[in-house]
Design an enzyme around this catalytic site. Structure first.
Site, short mmCIF file in Angstrom:
data_model
loop_
_atom_site.label_atom_id
_atom_site.label_comp_id
_atom_site.label_asym_id
_atom_site.label_seq_id
_atom_site.Cartn_x
_atom_site.Cartn_y
_atom_site.Cartn_z
N HIS A 46 0.83 -1.21 0.00
CA HIS A 46 0.00 0.00 0.00
C HIS A 46 0.86 1.26 0.00
O HIS A 46 0.55 2.25 -0.67
CB HIS A 46 -0.91 -0.01 1.23
CG HIS A 46 -1.68 1.25 1.43
ND1 HIS A 46 -1.30 2.21 2.35
CD2 HIS A 46 -2.78 1.74 0.82
CE1 HIS A 46 -2.15 3.21 2.32
NE2 HIS A 46 -3.04 2.96 1.39
N GLU A 49 2.17 2.00 -3.40
CA GLU A 49 1.08 2.60 -4.19
C GLU A 49 1.07 4.12 -4.00
O GLU A 49 0.93 4.88 -4.97
CB GLU A 49 -0.25 1.99 -3.77
CG GLU A 49 -1.47 2.65 -4.38
CD GLU A 49 -2.63 2.79 -3.41
OE1 GLU A 49 -3.18 3.91 -3.29
OE2 GLU A 49 -2.98 1.79 -2.76
N HIS A 50 1.22 4.58 -2.76
CA HIS A 50 1.26 6.02 -2.48
C HIS A 50 2.50 6.66 -3.10
O HIS A 50 2.44 7.74 -3.68
CB HIS A 50 1.28 6.27 -0.97
CG HIS A 50 -0.06 6.24 -0.33
ND1 HIS A 50 -0.55 7.27 0.45
CD2 HIS A 50 -1.05 5.31 -0.35
CE1 HIS A 50 -1.76 6.97 0.90
NE2 HIS A 50 -2.08 5.77 0.43
N GLU A 126 -4.15 8.07 7.72
CA GLU A 126 -5.14 7.19 7.08
C GLU A 126 -5.53 6.06 8.04
O GLU A 126 -6.71 5.70 8.17
CB GLU A 126 -4.57 6.63 5.78
CG GLU A 126 -5.58 5.85 4.96
CD GLU A 126 -5.01 5.36 3.63
OE1 GLU A 126 -5.76 4.68 2.89
OE2 GLU A 126 -3.83 5.64 3.34
#
Length: 426
Positions: A46, A49-50, A126
């Site tokens: 993840h 991905e950022h 997040e």
């Protein structure tokens, strides 16, 4: 028509031409998610991905956004337990520009430590956002139980402790180990010149050489548990779940029909009985999450603390009723129609079409047409639904997670165990 190509380096391309639209959606699908992580790397899929949006050798982060905005496009990405996807949607005249941005992000991201430190803070926020959502908390907890002792139990976001260990070397090493043309699919759906697109992808991606990534699927060891998480909330939020089948199981489509009947729509059993007739909850639904070899069937409900017993009893009574074969043909046929309708409506955009063909090729190595899906739904037999219902609705195998003010309501565990032990057959 959906066409498939494989480049010499192993990268697969799936393409669906839709002549009547003026746009195209393009996605890079990589078979890397939280299931490919361990205790030290959890959250890296993840995080990468950022980081692909944080600047390349050719573009600063704001330039990536500006270049897509300048052509009126949309760009984004997401990570799941089994894959990561980077995608863009643009007018058909801007496909070359879109692929140029995507490939630049994919191959030329800098992963500068300064940007990594900033993004660690972003992802921690997040995580906090999800922790402030009681619905997400109980969903995550039921996943942890179902896939216990497996990477499938890991949070996709990772943990704050892990995030603070991420650095340039760790990010690059993870990508080199896990990102390979052999476990990547380029998908496009919309209006495009197929020959030109294939040549474009060859030009941007054929240089990519990496050995076949070793991806091992590890299933969890399911053991029924009841877990409460203390949060000072006005409502109690609850998930009731059981382990279920994977996407390739022959009972996959009967499971979808079962879910639709039980809690997948506003006309479903638990919505009508628990909310509409008894007024015990505001939000209640069931859902299935299917992965390669297994999945989760779960029911979510948010309720007042004094409604817990009535709500649970009603849910278990409906489970037992369906388990005993009390499913009408009207319910059965309506569920199949709803699933077909939702599926076809979901294919009305190039984004959803691209997602459908990209994910299916990546995870299942297959090209399936909408008419094949419709046939599979139509072929579901009433007896198949009864069979999966009998297997799934065993109250003795159900796990329950809940979050709320446990300091004030200390007897919730006792209440839940008492209700689980009651006889619902009579």
């Amino acid at each position: 028509m959906i066409n498939k190509y494989t480049l010499d380096n192993g990268l697969r391309i799936v393409a669906e031409k839709i002549d009547y639209v003026k746009s195209a959606s393009i996605g890079i699908w990589v078979k890397v998610g939280s299931n490919n992580e361990d205790n030290d790397t959890n959250g890296l899929s993840h995080f990468i991905e950022h980081m692909l949006f944080k600047g390349t050798e050719n573009r600063k982060a704001n330039k990536i956004a500006e270049d897509i905005d300048n052509i009126g496009g949309q760009i984004n990405a997401f990570t799941s337990k089994e894959y990561t996807c980077f995608y863009v949607k643009v007018l058909d005249e801007n496909i070359n520009d879109a692929v140029d941005v995507l490939s630049d992000m994919f191959f030329n991201s800098l992963f500068q430590q300064e940007e990594i430190e900033k993004e660690i803070s972003v992802v921690i926020e997040e995580i906090k956002m999800y922790e402030d959502s009681p619905e997400d908390v109980v969903h995550d907890k039921i996943t942890e139980i179902v896939f216990d002792k497996s990477p499938m139990a890991y949070s996709i976001l990772g943990t704050e402790k892990n995030l603070r260990t991420f650095n340039t070397k760790k990010v690059i090493d993870f990508m080199r180990k896990n990102y390979s043309p052999y476990n990547t699919v380029m998908a496009i759906a919309g209006n495009f010149d197929e020959e030109n697109f294939i040549e474009l992808i060859k030009d941007k991606f054929e240089h990519w050489q990496n050995e076949n990534a070793s991806l091992i699927y590890m299933d969890g060891e399911y053991e029924r548990k009841i877990i409460g998480v203390n949060k000072e909330l006005e409502q109690l939020h609850m998930c009731i779940g059981n382990k279920t089948i994977g996407r390739h199981d022959p009972y996959y489509y009967p499971l979808l029909v079962l879910n639709n009947i039980f809690g997948g729509t506003m006309s479903s059993r638990i919505f009508q009985e628990v909310r509409e007739k008894k007024g015990l909850v505001y939000s209640i639904y069931s859902f299935v999450s299917n992965y390669t070899n297994s999945g989760i069937f779960s029911i979510y409900a948010g309720m007042s603390y004094d409604q817990v017993e009535d709500a649970l009893r009603t849910i278990f009574k409906e489970m037992t009723s369906m388990k005993n074969g009390n499913i009408t043909l009207e319910e059965f046929n309506r569920a199949k129609q709803q699933i077909k309708g939702n599926y076809i409506l979901g294919l009305e955009s190039t984004s959803s079409r691209m997602s459908s063909i990209g994910r299916r090729e990546l995870i299942y190595d297959e090209v399936v047409y909408p008419e094949d899906i419709i046939k599979s739904i139509n072929d579901v037999k009433y007896e198949d639904v009864l069979k999966i219902t009998n297997d799934l609705f065993d109250i003795n195998k159900l796990s329950i997670t809940y979050t709320g003010n446990l300091n004030k309501h200390k007897d919730l565990d006792d209440k839940i165990n008492k209700i689980l032990g009651e006889d619902y057959e009579s």
